[in-house]
Design a protein around this motif. Sequence first.
Motif, mmCIF file in Angstrom:
data_model
loop_
_atom_site.group_PDB
_atom_site.id
_atom_site.type_symbol
_atom_site.label_atom_id
_atom_site.label_comp_id
_atom_site.label_asym_id
_atom_site.label_seq_id
_atom_site.Cartn_x
_atom_site.Cartn_y
_atom_site.Cartn_z
ATOM 1 N N ILE A 64 0.879 -1.169 0.000
ATOM 2 C CA ILE A 64 0.000 0.000 0.000
ATOM 3 C C ILE A 64 0.915 1.217 0.000
ATOM 4 O O ILE A 64 1.839 1.302 0.824
ATOM 5 C CB ILE A 64 -0.905 0.034 1.246
ATOM 6 C CG1 ILE A 64 -1.679 -1.272 1.405
ATOM 7 C CG2 ILE A 64 -1.849 1.226 1.186
ATOM 8 C CD1 ILE A 64 -2.359 -1.420 2.756
ATOM 9 N N SER A 65 0.658 2.155 -0.913
ATOM 10 C CA SER A 65 1.501 3.341 -0.977
ATOM 11 C C SER A 65 0.651 4.591 -1.186
ATOM 12 O O SER A 65 -0.522 4.501 -1.553
ATOM 13 C CB SER A 65 2.537 3.215 -2.098
ATOM 14 O OG SER A 65 1.896 3.049 -3.342
ATOM 15 N N PHE A 66 1.264 5.742 -0.955
ATOM 16 C CA PHE A 66 0.595 7.026 -1.117
ATOM 17 C C PHE A 66 1.402 7.888 -2.071
ATOM 18 O O PHE A 66 2.615 8.074 -1.882
ATOM 19 C CB PHE A 66 0.448 7.733 0.229
ATOM 20 C CG PHE A 66 -0.241 9.062 0.157
ATOM 21 C CD1 PHE A 66 -1.602 9.131 -0.090
ATOM 22 C CD2 PHE A 66 0.462 10.241 0.330
ATOM 23 C CE1 PHE A 66 -2.257 10.359 -0.159
ATOM 24 C CE2 PHE A 66 -0.175 11.474 0.269
ATOM 25 C CZ PHE A 66 -1.539 11.530 0.017
ATOM 26 N N LEU A 67 0.738 8.393 -3.105
ATOM 27 C CA LEU A 67 1.355 9.296 -4.064
ATOM 28 C C LEU A 67 0.769 10.676 -3.811
ATOM 29 O O LEU A 67 -0.409 10.908 -4.088
ATOM 30 C CB LEU A 67 1.049 8.836 -5.497
ATOM 31 C CG LEU A 67 1.354 7.368 -5.798
ATOM 32 C CD1 LEU A 67 0.697 6.936 -7.085
ATOM 33 C CD2 LEU A 67 2.847 7.166 -5.830
ATOM 34 N N PRO A 68 1.564 11.615 -3.268
ATOM 35 C CA PRO A 68 1.027 12.931 -2.926
ATOM 36 C C PRO A 68 0.568 13.715 -4.149
ATOM 37 O O PRO A 68 1.138 13.594 -5.227
ATOM 38 C CB PRO A 68 2.192 13.645 -2.249
ATOM 39 C CG PRO A 68 3.299 12.674 -2.131
ATOM 40 C CD PRO A 68 2.964 11.476 -2.938
ATOM 41 N N GLY A 69 -0.473 14.522 -3.946
ATOM 42 C CA GLY A 69 -0.979 15.446 -4.952
ATOM 43 C C GLY A 69 -0.937 16.839 -4.350
ATOM 44 O O GLY A 69 0.034 17.200 -3.693
ATOM 45 N N ASP A 70 -2.014 17.593 -4.528
ATOM 46 C CA ASP A 70 -2.127 18.892 -3.870
ATOM 47 C C ASP A 70 -2.400 18.637 -2.391
ATOM 48 O O ASP A 70 -3.497 18.215 -2.027
ATOM 49 C CB ASP A 70 -3.271 19.718 -4.480
ATOM 50 C CG ASP A 70 -2.959 20.161 -5.897
ATOM 51 O OD1 ASP A 70 -1.767 20.318 -6.220
ATOM 52 O OD2 ASP A 70 -3.906 20.343 -6.680
ATOM 53 N N ALA A 71 -1.409 18.865 -1.546
ATOM 54 C CA ALA A 71 -1.490 18.525 -0.127
ATOM 55 C C ALA A 71 -2.780 19.052 0.497
ATOM 56 O O ALA A 71 -3.188 20.162 0.204
ATOM 57 C CB ALA A 71 -0.280 19.082 0.614
ATOM 58 N N PRO A 72 -3.429 18.245 1.293
ATOM 59 C CA PRO A 72 -3.050 16.912 1.753
ATOM 60 C C PRO A 72 -3.591 15.781 0.871
ATOM 61 O O PRO A 72 -3.522 14.611 1.240
ATOM 62 C CB PRO A 72 -3.667 16.834 3.144
ATOM 63 C CG PRO A 72 -4.943 17.629 3.003
ATOM 64 C CD PRO A 72 -4.605 18.748 2.034
ATOM 65 N N GLY A 85 -4.143 13.152 -2.469
ATOM 66 C CA GLY A 85 -3.245 12.292 -3.222
ATOM 67 C C GLY A 85 -3.934 11.024 -3.666
ATOM 68 O O GLY A 85 -5.172 10.937 -3.683
ATOM 69 N N ILE A 86 -3.131 10.034 -3.999
ATOM 70 C CA ILE A 86 -3.614 8.732 -4.463
ATOM 71 C C ILE A 86 -3.068 7.648 -3.541
ATOM 72 O O ILE A 86 -1.861 7.589 -3.296
ATOM 73 C CB ILE A 86 -3.126 8.434 -5.906
ATOM 74 C CG1 ILE A 86 -3.550 9.516 -6.885
ATOM 75 C CG2 ILE A 86 -3.577 7.045 -6.350
ATOM 76 C CD1 ILE A 86 -5.019 9.542 -7.202
ATOM 77 N N VAL A 87 -3.939 6.798 -3.037
ATOM 78 C CA VAL A 87 -3.532 5.607 -2.306
ATOM 79 C C VAL A 87 -3.592 4.463 -3.309
ATOM 80 O O VAL A 87 -4.593 4.299 -4.008
ATOM 81 C CB VAL A 87 -4.463 5.313 -1.106
ATOM 82 C CG1 VAL A 87 -4.136 3.961 -0.494
ATOM 83 C CG2 VAL A 87 -4.360 6.415 -0.066
ATOM 84 N N PHE A 138 -7.308 13.410 1.793
ATOM 85 C CA PHE A 138 -6.285 13.387 2.839
ATOM 86 C C PHE A 138 -5.990 11.933 3.119
ATOM 87 O O PHE A 138 -6.776 11.047 2.758
ATOM 88 C CB PHE A 138 -6.779 14.090 4.117
ATOM 89 C CG PHE A 138 -8.119 13.588 4.581
ATOM 90 C CD1 PHE A 138 -8.221 12.482 5.414
ATOM 91 C CD2 PHE A 138 -9.292 14.211 4.160
ATOM 92 C CE1 PHE A 138 -9.464 12.004 5.835
ATOM 93 C CE2 PHE A 138 -10.533 13.745 4.573
ATOM 94 C CZ PHE A 138 -10.622 12.641 5.407
ATOM 95 N N LEU A 139 -4.866 11.660 3.748
ATOM 96 C CA LEU A 139 -4.499 10.283 4.062
ATOM 97 C C LEU A 139 -4.997 9.924 5.455
ATOM 98 O O LEU A 139 -4.596 10.548 6.445
ATOM 99 C CB LEU A 139 -2.983 10.105 3.984
ATOM 100 C CG LEU A 139 -2.454 8.703 4.320
ATOM 101 C CD1 LEU A 139 -3.094 7.650 3.415
ATOM 102 C CD2 LEU A 139 -0.949 8.666 4.179
ATOM 103 N N GLU A 140 -5.902 8.963 5.497
ATOM 104 C CA GLU A 140 -6.349 8.379 6.765
ATOM 105 C C GLU A 140 -6.736 6.938 6.504
ATOM 106 O O GLU A 140 -7.700 6.656 5.791
ATOM 107 C CB GLU A 140 -7.542 9.112 7.364
ATOM 108 C CG GLU A 140 -7.950 8.524 8.707
ATOM 109 C CD GLU A 140 -9.134 9.210 9.344
ATOM 110 O OE1 GLU A 140 -10.003 8.491 9.883
ATOM 111 O OE2 GLU A 140 -9.198 10.456 9.307
#
Length: 143
Positions: A92-100, A102-104, A120-122
């Motif tokens: 499982i990874s997170f690719l940041p976009g316009d903070a906060p 992104g794409i999981v 946001f990442l949660e």
Amino acid sequence: MTDLKLIALDTEDLEVVSAHAQDAIIRVADMGYARRDRRFALLMNRFDWESDKPRAKGLRKRAALHFSGVSHAAFAGFDPTAPEGVLNLLSISFLPGDAPAGIVELRFAGGGTVRLTVDFLEARLADMGAAWAASAKPSHTLD
């Protein structure tokens, strides 16, 4: 045996969740996107890598994983409508976009992926109590 409960709010946290979920077995029918609730959830049979009571083949535990703030879910490399389909989670990874935001990305053996567009990442991973002897210990060749 202690039940695992983790929350990921940044990429470092998500790396820990990914490590604990690596080699989880997931039925396609046990995952879904709730558009109205902006949540993607799945049930898994995760391999218990952290077990303090190692056995020759290890343990599997029933666990739930969900992501909040999901605005879109895309599937590739497998049929998301095949209820008997089975997937093996690799990472499982997170690719940041316009903070906060992104794409999981959930990557599966055989090339399947689930891409979640998130505000946001949660992520939350929690064991659900059931545990049993694994039929085999996962192993991977390093190229």
